[in-house]
Design a protein around this motif. Sequence first.
Motif, PDB file in Angstrom:
ATOM      1  N   TRP A  78      -4.133  -6.578 -10.413  1.00 59.03           N
ATOM      2  CA  TRP A  78      -4.885  -5.668 -11.272  1.00 59.03           C
ATOM      3  C   TRP A  78      -5.296  -4.429 -10.490  1.00 59.03           C
ATOM      4  O   TRP A  78      -5.465  -4.488  -9.269  1.00 59.03           O
ATOM      5  N   GLN A  79      -5.416  -3.364 -11.192  1.00 60.96           N
ATOM      6  CA  GLN A  79      -5.836  -2.093 -10.586  1.00 60.96           C
ATOM      7  C   GLN A  79      -6.615  -1.335 -11.640  1.00 60.96           C
ATOM      8  O   GLN A  79      -6.049  -0.892 -12.648  1.00 60.96           O
ATOM      9  N   ASP A  80      -7.909  -1.193 -11.400  1.00 59.63           N
ATOM     10  CA  ASP A  80      -8.769  -0.573 -12.411  1.00 59.63           C
ATOM     11  C   ASP A  80      -8.986   0.901 -12.132  1.00 59.63           C
ATOM     12  O   ASP A  80     -10.047   1.319 -11.640  1.00 59.63           O
ATOM     13  N   GLY A 134       0.825  -1.220   0.000  1.00 61.08           N
ATOM     14  CA  GLY A 134       0.000   0.000   0.000  1.00 61.08           C
ATOM     15  C   GLY A 134       0.847   1.253   0.000  1.00 61.08           C
ATOM     16  O   GLY A 134       0.514   2.236   0.647  1.00 61.08           O
ATOM     17  N   ALA A 178      -3.605   5.252  -2.336  1.00 65.23           N
ATOM     18  CA  ALA A 178      -2.568   4.257  -2.597  1.00 65.23           C
ATOM     19  C   ALA A 178      -2.962   3.341  -3.755  1.00 65.23           C
ATOM     20  O   ALA A 178      -4.144   3.212  -4.091  1.00 65.23           O
ATOM     21  N   VAL A 179      -1.942   2.697  -4.289  1.00 73.70           N
ATOM     22  CA  VAL A 179      -2.168   1.674  -5.318  1.00 73.70           C
ATOM     23  C   VAL A 179      -2.893   0.487  -4.678  1.00 73.70           C
ATOM     24  O   VAL A 179      -2.972   0.369  -3.454  1.00 73.70           O
ATOM     25  N   ALA A 180      -3.401  -0.408  -5.508  1.00 76.52           N
ATOM     26  CA  ALA A 180      -4.173  -1.561  -5.019  1.00 76.52           C
ATOM     27  C   ALA A 180      -3.272  -2.542  -4.274  1.00 76.52           C
ATOM     28  O   ALA A 180      -2.049  -2.581  -4.513  1.00 76.52           O
ATOM     29  N   PRO A 181      -3.855  -3.349  -3.368  1.00 73.57           N
ATOM     30  CA  PRO A 181      -3.050  -4.369  -2.689  1.00 73.57           C
ATOM     31  C   PRO A 181      -2.366  -5.266  -3.720  1.00 73.57           C
ATOM     32  O   PRO A 181      -2.965  -5.639  -4.728  1.00 73.57           O
TER      33      PRO A 181
END
Lengths: 88, 301
Positions: B182-184, B144, B152-155
């Motif tokens: 993945w991070q949408d 994080g 923050a970016v995704a786990p």
Amino acid sequence: MPNPIPHKIPAATKAWVKKEIKNMRELHKKIAKEMNVDLAPKRAKWYDEFLERIQRPGRGFNVHFETRRVIPDEEMPKKPRRKDRVVW
Amino acid sequence: MARKHIEPFVDTDVPFKKMTLPGFKKGMHYKMLSIDEDTGACTMTVKFDAGYRMPPGMSYTEWEMQILSGSIKYGDEVHTAGYYFRVPAGVHLPEMHVPRGATALLMYNFAEPSFVESDEDHHLAFRDQLTIVDSYDGIQWMGGNGGMIYPAVAPGCLLKVLKYDPLTEALTFLYSMTARFWQDNISYHDCAEEGYHIWGNSHMMQFGDLPTGGYFWRPPWINHGAFSSELGILGFGRTDSKLHNYFHFNPWTTPEENRERAAAQLARTKPDLFRWAVSKDGHNHPHDFEHPDWKKNSEYI
């Protein structure tokens, strides 16, 4: 975080830098065409898939870390008339 | 830092060139990844032949290096893949020896590459800022963004900070995406951002796949993401100032629109500072009483 130490740059170094800048400009032009033009049809599909996922229940848009929300129809962006560009 | 937007570039697609700059010994080869047109500062992947040697010496500008393969000796100390160096301008290192060859990511910050033989530091050197650390075994991953960056970016996207500049908040770091990450969302930042894939493949919605050897130098406010990685990645990254994640979901915005949105956020989060900064009466020349010479002493701004 100091500035570089003042120094005299040899002529051979100046010529090397100049040549590398020229090469980099050519590389940038090539990448810009590959990304902005050649990849555009595939990217349009990736955009469609992304816009579907952020509206899909159980998936949604990543707001922060593990927080996500499903985007309602009224918040969805509209595609503008201008050409899409990703390399600037 | 005036560098072209290079994204993506895969260095395995091009051959090494011989390094011919004054001061550098034969047996060093490079691939140019990006170069600053104003200063000659640059990022390269480099290869040192087996048996390569350089005498003790220093550079006139700060440099950073991440060893990618093989090992490099400085004096009696052996540094293997994963070692990170931040060497301030004028700080000398002992003799360099590469017994069996090595590759590395090499960055000259703020000026063109230079090497001067010397067995002592320049009198202007900041030796206390010298960093040599095993980034693989000597530091552990933070999740994080380690609580440093909000939102923050995704786990599953992890960070190891290697360099933090207290004046500009510029960072150098290792980053990793776990398998099936993945991070949408779509991200952009106020800073320039640079990345190199040491290993692995990831996908960004704008630029497609970035494989091992993949590189980017991205100016501020340019959309990137959504992100994904099938098998995970290990990457090396840098920013030239504070990294703030502006997340959104409109894939068609321009850098100008993104910058205006960033300014609108500044107006919301620091309204008094924003009002003062946009003043047209000429008073807005920021003076930092703690660092009165920050402009003179900074090449980031």
